[in-house]
Design a protein around this motif. Structure first.
Motif, PDB file in Angstrom:
ATOM      1  N   UNK A   1       0.808  -1.184   0.000  1.00 18.07           N
ATOM      2  CA  UNK A   1       0.000   0.000   0.000  1.00 18.07           C
ATOM      3  C   UNK A   1       0.859   1.258   0.000  1.00 18.07           C
ATOM      4  N   UNK A   2       2.166   1.127   0.030  1.00 17.50           N
ATOM      5  CA  UNK A   2       3.053   2.272   0.097  1.00 17.50           C
ATOM      6  C   UNK A   2       3.385   2.884  -1.245  1.00 17.50           C
ATOM      7  N   UNK A  13      -4.989  -3.114  -6.457  1.00 18.00           N
ATOM      8  CA  UNK A  13      -4.398  -2.619  -5.223  1.00 18.00           C
ATOM      9  C   UNK A  13      -5.442  -1.944  -4.337  1.00 18.00           C
ATOM     10  N   UNK A  14      -5.169  -1.988  -3.049  1.00 20.14           N
ATOM     11  CA  UNK A  14      -6.036  -1.311  -2.080  1.00 20.14           C
ATOM     12  C   UNK A  14      -5.409   0.048  -1.825  1.00 20.14           C
ATOM     13  N   UNK A  15      -6.101   1.118  -1.836  1.00 15.12           N
ATOM     14  CA  UNK A  15      -7.533   1.374  -1.889  1.00 15.12           C
ATOM     15  C   UNK A  15      -8.069   1.609  -3.289  1.00 15.12           C
ATOM     16  N   UNK A  81      -5.563  11.609  -1.040  1.00 17.27           N
ATOM     17  CA  UNK A  81      -6.221  11.691   0.260  1.00 17.27           C
ATOM     18  C   UNK A  81      -7.123  12.921   0.345  1.00 17.27           C
ATOM     19  N   UNK A  82      -6.609  14.063  -0.072  1.00 16.65           N
ATOM     20  CA  UNK A  82      -7.392  15.308   0.014  1.00 16.65           C
ATOM     21  C   UNK A  82      -8.634  15.224  -0.851  1.00 16.65           C
ATOM     22  N   UNK A 140      -3.626   6.221   5.111  1.00 14.80           N
ATOM     23  CA  UNK A 140      -2.588   5.256   5.499  1.00 14.80           C
ATOM     24  C   UNK A 140      -1.492   5.186   4.443  1.00 14.80           C
ATOM     25  N   UNK A 141      -1.875   5.179   3.177  1.00 15.04           N
ATOM     26  CA  UNK A 141      -0.887   5.111   2.104  1.00 15.04           C
ATOM     27  C   UNK A 141      -0.028   6.383   2.083  1.00 15.04           C
TER      28      UNK A 141
END
Length: 145
Positions: A1-2, A13-15, A81-82, A140-141
């Motif tokens: 996830x990185x 892949x997640x997410x 994320x934003x 998280x990523x």
């Protein structure tokens, strides 16, 4: 996830696997609200604007990741994320508003329009949940970069 996916990696892949359900359920909200009667005093225009905005931006976001133009940088993870945080807040406000309007118009009876509104409310809250989960996983990523 990185790492940020490229190409078909967005489907595995997640997410990023959540992009497809977000598009499907967001499109259903958009279509169902467009099929209902919108009176001038009815604030479903906000619901329509949110669902269209999120559908278009999510589709563009998928294209950017699929083409690999993001170069796996931390700023893209932050932007992901934003965007999903903003989409979650927008969809939550639209979902609550749509549920309120549906309840207010529900006193008329079980007409076809009311049934479409109920379906739109359900799909709107499902889409909100998908964006919320995507926001948490994107955070998280982003933090793992």
């Amino acid at each position: 996830m990185g790492h940020l996916p490229t190409g078909c990696g967005i489907c595995t892949t997640i997410p990023d696997i959540l992009y497809l359900p977000e598009l499907i359920f967001g499109g259903l909200v958009w279509i169902l609200v467009a099929c209902t009667y919108v009176a001038p005093a009815n604030p479903q225009a906000w619901v329509m604007a949110v669902s269209l905005f999120c559908f278009i931006v999510t589709f563009v976001w998928v294209i950017v990741f699929a083409c690999g133009t993001h170069y796996n940088k931390s700023s893209w993870a932050a932007a992901d994320f934003v965007y999903h945080f903003v989409a979650t807040v927008f969809y939550l406000s639209a979902s609550v508003l749509l549920a309120y309007i549906t309840l207010a118009l529900g006193t008329v009876g079980w007409s076809q329009i009311y049934k479409l509104d109920i379906a739109a409310v359900v799909f709107s809250f499902v889409t909100t949940l998908l964006y919320f989960i995507h926001t948490i996983l994107s955070a998280f990523r982003w933090r793992s970069f």
